[in-house]
Design an enzyme around this catalytic site. Sequence first.
Site, mmCIF file in Angstrom:
data_model
loop_
_atom_site.group_PDB
_atom_site.id
_atom_site.type_symbol
_atom_site.label_atom_id
_atom_site.label_comp_id
_atom_site.label_asym_id
_atom_site.label_seq_id
_atom_site.Cartn_x
_atom_site.Cartn_y
_atom_site.Cartn_z
ATOM 1 N N ASP A 29 35.707 39.090 18.655
ATOM 2 C CA ASP A 29 35.406 37.730 19.098
ATOM 3 C C ASP A 29 33.908 37.452 19.099
ATOM 4 O OD1 ASP A 29 38.055 37.142 19.381
ATOM 5 O OD2 ASP A 29 38.109 37.370 21.560
ATOM 6 N N ASP A 49 25.663 30.760 43.617
ATOM 7 C CA ASP A 49 24.989 31.499 42.547
ATOM 8 C C ASP A 49 24.898 30.696 41.256
ATOM 9 O OD1 ASP A 49 24.657 33.602 44.238
ATOM 10 O OD2 ASP A 49 26.021 34.973 43.209
ATOM 11 N N THR A 96 39.971 31.624 28.565
ATOM 12 C CA THR A 96 40.452 33.003 28.660
ATOM 13 C C THR A 96 39.310 34.003 28.807
ATOM 14 O OG1 THR A 96 40.458 33.204 26.244
ATOM 15 C CG2 THR A 96 42.515 32.520 27.301
ATOM 16 N N LYS A 156 37.967 32.548 33.265
ATOM 17 C CA LYS A 156 39.143 33.167 33.882
ATOM 18 C C LYS A 156 38.736 34.177 34.951
ATOM 19 C CE LYS A 156 43.328 35.833 32.900
ATOM 20 N NZ LYS A 156 42.998 36.909 33.860
#
Length: 267
Positions: free
Chosen positions: A45, A148, A159, A163
Amino acid sequence: MKVGIVHNDQPKTLQVVAHLMQLLKRYELPIDNKYPDVVITVGGDGTFISAVHKYIDQIDSIRFIGVHTGHLGFYTDWRNFDIDKMVQVLARKEADTISYPLLEVSLFSDQGQKTQLAVNESTLRRIAQTLEADVFVDRTLFENFRGDGLCVATPMGSTAYSKSLGGAIIQPNLRALQMTEIASLNNQVFRTLHSPMVIGPEEWITVKFESTDDIVITVDGKQLDASGINKIVYRISDHKIHFDRFGHHHFWTRVQDAFIGMPHANI
């Protein structure tokens, strides 16, 4: 049809690339890494996202195909042992294309505006101190954020980092953005939504902040120059990313494989 190839330098990947180039030559598909019609990425990816940013100025005219040489990837329809079949289909079958939305990230400072596109997400953090920022939905002040940081993700990016922050997984062809909080403060003094928020295609998110000390802004994991930035606007881009679809891509099966690992069963 002109084909571009983007790959990492892992030994297994280089073997696949060498075989891929032989197959493209056999089927008389010319390689053109400057102005391709189709870009084949070989790796994972990370390689795929790098390829998208490499060709970001041609994003509307390029179709992407991902070949994975490691574990399961969300952007890679093909495994390394399938590339013979992939090239056969590419050479003989008219493309069936599916398109997914990208995130437009506009950075504002006293010097002007800069715009980036994201495949997965953009994050805003303050490292040494608490981030204090006003969050607007459209032109309406929604919350005074303390924490933060914030993450704004595409459906494809739902995803990924989003996630892990507790965001929902969103079907990637939906034109939506999701904002998730990073370690927000919620007490008697400071209150935030403390929940992921999904907005639709006609809306946008604006984040304003005064101090730029220790501010870190990323797009798809790459840190940007945050000097002087005091406002960020997140929108669903008019540009989309286009994939060649070969009939075996199923998003929820991929989610199941990646996060659950249960055997597939049809009804």
